[in-house]
Design an enzyme around this catalytic site. Structure first.
Site, mmCIF file in Angstrom:
data_model
loop_
_atom_site.group_PDB
_atom_site.id
_atom_site.type_symbol
_atom_site.label_atom_id
_atom_site.label_comp_id
_atom_site.label_asym_id
_atom_site.label_seq_id
_atom_site.Cartn_x
_atom_site.Cartn_y
_atom_site.Cartn_z
ATOM 1 N N ASN A 10 6.755 -6.246 -28.203
ATOM 2 C CA ASN A 10 6.684 -7.676 -27.872
ATOM 3 C C ASN A 10 6.392 -8.494 -29.139
ATOM 4 O OD1 ASN A 10 6.733 -10.021 -26.402
ATOM 5 N ND2 ASN A 10 4.715 -9.755 -25.481
ATOM 6 N N GLU A 36 11.944 -4.727 -28.581
ATOM 7 C CA GLU A 36 11.495 -6.115 -28.657
ATOM 8 C C GLU A 36 10.840 -6.398 -30.010
ATOM 9 O OE1 GLU A 36 10.119 -9.429 -25.389
ATOM 10 O OE2 GLU A 36 9.548 -7.353 -25.014
ATOM 11 N N ASP A 149 12.226 0.550 -23.068
ATOM 12 C CA ASP A 149 11.758 -0.287 -21.979
ATOM 13 C C ASP A 149 12.944 -0.487 -21.042
ATOM 14 O OD1 ASP A 149 10.874 -2.219 -20.263
ATOM 15 O OD2 ASP A 149 10.366 -3.692 -21.793
ATOM 16 N N ASN A 151 12.641 -1.608 -17.939
ATOM 17 C CA ASN A 151 12.349 -2.763 -17.081
ATOM 18 C C ASN A 151 12.579 -2.461 -15.601
ATOM 19 O OD1 ASN A 151 11.236 -5.206 -18.251
ATOM 20 N ND2 ASN A 151 13.017 -5.187 -19.624
ATOM 21 N N HIS A 247 2.609 -3.989 -23.639
ATOM 22 C CA HIS A 247 2.998 -2.607 -23.330
ATOM 23 C C HIS A 247 2.090 -1.640 -24.086
ATOM 24 C CE1 HIS A 247 7.149 -3.446 -21.614
ATOM 25 N NE2 HIS A 247 6.848 -4.609 -22.174
#
Length: 258
Positions: A10, A36, A149, A151, A247
């Site tokens: 992130n 990310e 990830d 999701n 995360h």
């Protein structure tokens, strides 16, 4: 042992400031997959782009400050590819693939559909197009570990408040069915879950309220593997003691030498 570690940062620069790479330096990992990045390669600090002892490879989004994947390895790969051949999603920087002999390791960032109906539709397009790509990798006879990830929380055990999320992106029936087909029809393996059947093992927590403190989380970060390499997985863990991102990092040890 081959240790592969995956982490949604992130924002890789933000995670670095929070001590992620200090922690990572003690993990003895052979391959690091990050999603990310939220940075262009040229914007990465030198100490991140050229992590000591590792080679780094990056797939950054055309849009600045958005998405992006990285793969760092201390074992020289025979080949590296960025993007998987889809114009729409390659523009978003979602895929890095590295070959080590017969093993391929992938860092992938699946779209989130939580922000709007348009993004949920994009997520469904991604899943529809990505499945044949995964099938082709497997049918080529390669062993593959896909880190990322995804999701999607697969089963009720994979999120705290599953009843309240049955109609929310990340736990929709169509999304979960996609993982069912990946595992049941195509033979891929959820490596963490094979090794660790315990409940309340999560990799992501909402930034709102006290979700992380109360462990109201989701397990949406995975190492997905073809059967041969999955059978060699020996240990795994999620590290949530420190907060580098919303995360947590996840790693798996495989009984293989490259």
């Amino acid at each position: 042992m081959l240790r592969i570690l995956t982490f949604n940062a992130n924002g890789i620069r933000s995670a670095a400031k929070k001590g992620f790479f200090d922690w990572f330096a003690r993990q003895n990992a052979d391959v690091l997959c990050v999603q990310e990045l939220k940075a262009q390669e040229a914007d990465l600090p030198e100490e991140i782009r050229r992590l000591p002892g590792y080679q780094g490879f990056f797939h950054c989004a055309e849009k600045k400050g958005y998405s992006g994947c990285g793969l760092w390895t201390r074992i020289a790969p025979q080949a590296v590819r960025t993007g998987w051949g889809d114009e729409e999603f390659d523009a978003e920087g979602r895929y890095v693939e590295a070959d080590f002999g017969r093993l391929t390791v992938i860092s992938a960032y699946f779209p989130s559909g939580s922000s709007s109906e348009e993004r949920q539709a994009a997520k469904y397009r991604f899943l529809e197009r990505f499945a044949p790509h995964l099938l082709s990798l497997k049918e080529a006879g390669r062993e593959v570990v896909l880190c990322g990830d995804v999701n999607i929380a697969h089963r009720e055990i994979d999120l705290k408040n599953w009843k309240g999320n049955l109609d929310h992106s990340g736990f929709l029936p169509e999304e979960r069915a996609w993982l069912d087909r990946l595992f049941d029809d195509m033979g891929w393996v959820d490596v963490f879950r094979r090794l660790d059947p315990r409940p309340e093992r999560y990799t992501w927590w909402s930034q709102r309220g006290q979700a992380r403190a109360k462990n109201v989380g989701w397990r949406i970060d995975y190492e997905l593997a073809t059967p041969g390499i999955a059978a060699l997985a020996r240990a795994t863990d999620i590290y949530a003691a420190e907060k580098f991102s919303d995360h947590a990092p996840l790693w798996v040890d495989y009984d293989v030498t490259l």
